[in-house]
Design an enzyme around this catalytic site. Structure first.
Site, short mmCIF file in Angstrom:
data_model
loop_
_atom_site.label_atom_id
_atom_site.label_comp_id
_atom_site.label_asym_id
_atom_site.label_seq_id
_atom_site.Cartn_x
_atom_site.Cartn_y
_atom_site.Cartn_z
N GLU A 150 -0.56 7.56 -0.27
CA GLU A 150 -1.76 8.18 -1.07
C GLU A 150 -1.25 9.34 -2.06
O GLU A 150 -1.80 9.56 -3.10
CB GLU A 150 -3.19 8.73 -0.44
N GLU B 193 11.53 15.66 14.56
CA GLU B 193 11.99 15.62 13.27
C GLU B 193 11.37 16.72 12.54
O GLU B 193 10.23 16.77 12.38
CB GLU B 193 11.72 14.00 12.96
N GLY C 220 7.83 4.95 7.61
CA GLY C 220 6.91 6.43 8.07
C GLY C 220 7.21 6.60 9.32
O GLY C 220 8.24 6.54 9.96
N SER C 221 6.31 7.54 9.64
CA SER C 221 6.23 8.22 11.10
C SER C 221 6.19 7.50 12.26
O SER C 221 5.71 6.31 12.00
CB SER C 221 5.28 9.26 11.04
N THR C 222 6.94 7.91 13.24
CA THR C 222 6.74 6.97 14.43
C THR C 222 5.40 6.77 14.95
O THR C 222 4.99 5.87 15.45
CB THR C 222 7.76 7.71 15.54
N CYS D 107 13.90 10.52 6.72
CA CYS D 107 14.33 10.13 7.90
C CYS D 107 15.71 10.13 8.64
O CYS D 107 16.16 10.42 9.75
CB CYS D 107 13.61 8.63 8.34
N GLU E 193 10.68 0.99 9.88
CA GLU E 193 11.77 2.16 9.69
C GLU E 193 10.75 3.50 9.97
O GLU E 193 10.22 3.93 9.22
CB GLU E 193 12.27 1.91 8.39
N LYS F 147 0.79 -1.12 -0.07
CA LYS F 147 -0.11 -0.03 0.10
C LYS F 147 0.96 1.37 0.07
O LYS F 147 1.52 1.76 1.08
CB LYS F 147 -0.97 0.16 1.06
N PRO F 148 1.05 1.80 -1.29
CA PRO F 148 2.01 3.22 -1.18
C PRO F 148 1.30 4.41 -0.71
O PRO F 148 -0.13 4.26 -0.37
CB PRO F 148 2.23 3.16 -2.94
C1 SIN Z 1 14.02 7.47 4.70
O1 SIN Z 1 14.34 8.65 4.85
O2 SIN Z 1 12.88 6.99 5.12
C2 SIN Z 1 14.86 6.44 3.98
C3 SIN Z 1 16.05 7.15 3.46
C4 SIN Z 1 17.02 6.31 3.19
O3 SIN Z 1 16.75 5.22 2.66
O4 SIN Z 1 18.19 6.89 2.85
#
Ligand code: SIN
Length: 505
Positions: A198, A406, A251-253, A307, A273, A195-196
């Protein structure tokens, strides 16, 4: 009349510049077929640079998600028993086609994410490297034979694929975050439903088109598209359906926490991640000009929407003024804001208005508490509502949100420090623990920082650490599990212990 220049699809207006892009799809991909939502509803995908409609895609709901999971579960029964060599060959073929279509893929990314074409090309090359890496890794996912404590028995540990993986990916790297997960899980013998985001479903669908052309068997790689309205109900199915054995999310925490909670019911494995709050630390022994060049990469890659992007710049007091002056010059001279397809542009728009508001609020809050803006600090309205200036803030304090949160935008926040202990304490004073960057020529200091920084990744004298070969991932609230490297594929396996007894009979 302006409208004549556009093609009208149902009630949407697709801008003409997108018509020639042959990898643009307007259907989802399930069980090897291009499908609509069961409700027949669609939503528009827009270019964040100018709000033009690129395509409309199916707005799938919980029932569609369930169907895709069932498809992936059925395909798993075949794929899991394929040989590693076969899986490797399929991944290699997909990689080759993605390489051949790099330029077209890059155009799709620039259209839906707004990032400059040069960066999109970089993302495609980075994303493809995962398919290539996992084509090789597929043949090296090994088990173990452990010396047994019993003379007539042997202990075997084998790695078996987990099953169906729900893959939920973000808008900041709409292609590479998919190949990094899907390459790994396919190598391990798993199947998936992707699921990418939106905001950016088109790179995922373009990848599916090439997977189909590459002969990836039906049902192994499914992509369902859904608008923000249906995201929660679709996410619930992807996390809770009994056939799903792992949730792989970038994605986000905040969202990661929700998905982790949903996964808990079914005791499912997670690969998360999540957000970071990377320190970028410069000691006086560092080559400052080099550190500045690396700082530009660590901060302005994808306009700060990464991230792993450097978030807090800790600069030793002996080199602080030099660093700040150099950063100011570099931002003024090198950061060119504009439409991603324009020659010379280095920074595109932020992904949407919500993101613009978050970044603006963080900067305003810092200013209200005594931070000073040396460059930037506002929206460039004449370019479009989503363009935020590359910004340099000094006098930043740990009490400010720009320090503790962040930023996910083009903001350099500088903090002065004096001792190694002081900077370690400030750098570690966050619940995030993804990437960190240290600049020093003192070898002992480099090792001390690497061991004492509470982050999953430490780059010594470099501003970019991402690649397919290392194990990418965070600690603390930045995530669980590793991506890339052989560990990335092992995440999608479970160890089976077989005791071979009676060997003397
Ligand atoms: C990310 O920011 O979610 C990943 C970045 C990366 O793979 O370098």
């Amino acid at each position: 009349m302006v409208l004549l220049r556009f093609r009208i699809i149902k009630n949407m207006i697709v801008a003409p510049q997108y018509r020639q892009m042959h990898l643009l799809k307007n259907s989802a991909y399930v069980n090897g077929e291009w499908v609509k939502a069961s409700s027949n509803v669609v939503f528009a995908v827009k270019n964040p640079a100018d709000d033009s409609v690129i395509a409309e895609v199916p707005d799938m709901d919980a029932a569609d998600a369930k169907n895709a999971v069932d498809t992936a579960a059925a395909a798993f029964e075949t794929w899991r028993w394929t040989t590693a060599k076969e899986r490797s060959r399929v991944l290699r073929k997909w990689f080759d086609l993605c390489e051949e279509n790099s330029e077209e893929l890059a155009k799709v990314i620039t259209a839906e994410s707004g990032k400059p074409l040069a960066e999109s090309r970089g993302e495609i090359s980075y994303g493809n490297s995962f398919l290539e890496w996992f084509a090789d890794t597929a043949r090296h996912i090994n088990g173990e034979i452990i010396p047994s404590p019993w003379p007539t028995k042997q202990i075997l540990l084998t790695r078996q694929p987990l099953g169906v993986v729900s893959v939920i990916t973000p808008w900041n790297f709409p292609y590479a975050m998919i190949t990094r997960k899907v390459g790994a899980l396919m190598a391990a013998g798993c199947t998936c439903v992707v699921k990418p985001s939106e905001d950016t479903p088109l790179a995922a669908l373009a990848a599916a088109e090439l997977a189909e052309q590459a002969g990836v068997p039906k049902g192994i790689f499914n992509v369902i598209t859904t608008s923000r309205k249906n995201a929660a109900s679709v996410g619930k199915v992807l996390c809770e359906d009994h056939a799903v054995r792992c949730i792989s999310f970038t994605g986000s925490t905040g969202v990661g926490r929700i998905l982790y909670g949903l996964a808990a019911n079914g005791i499912k494995k997670v690969a998360l991640e999540l957000g970071g709050n990377a320190p970028f630390i410069v000691f006086p022994s560092a080559d400052i000009e080099y550190a500045l060049d690396q700082a530009m990469l660590a901060k302005f890659r994808n306009n700060g929407q990464a991230c792993v992007g450097a978030n807090r710049f800790f600069i030793h007091e002996d080199v602080y003024d030099k660093f700040v002056k150099g950063m100011k010059n570099r931002i003024s001279q090198k950061c060119v804001l504009g439409h991603g397809t324009q020659e010379g542009v280095t920074c595109g728009p932020l992904i949407n208005l919500k993101q613009v508001k978050i970044v603006s609020k963080l900067v305003e809050d810092a200013i209200s508490q005594g931070a000073k803006v040396l460059v930037g600090g506002k929206v460039r309205k004449e370019l479009g509502a989503n363009f935020y200036e590359s910004t340099l803030l000094v006098n930043v304090k740990p009490s400010m949100s720009v320090f503790s949160e962040e930023v996910f935008g083009p903001v350099v926040s500088c903090v002065k420090f004096n001792t190694e202990e002081e900077v370690l304490k400030m750098a570690n004073s966050t619940r995030s623990g993804l990437a960190s960057y240290v600049f020093t020529k003192d070898l002992g200091q480099a090792f001390r920082m690497s061991s004492k920084l509470e982050f999953g990744m430490v780059a010594i004298n470099d501003g970019i650490l991402s690649a397919a070969e290392p194990a990418f991932g965070g600690i603390k609230e930045s995530g669980i599990g590793r991506e890339g490297s052989k560990h990335g594929a092992e995440e999608y396996t479970e160890l089976k212990y077989t005791l071979m007894s009676g060997l003397d009979k």
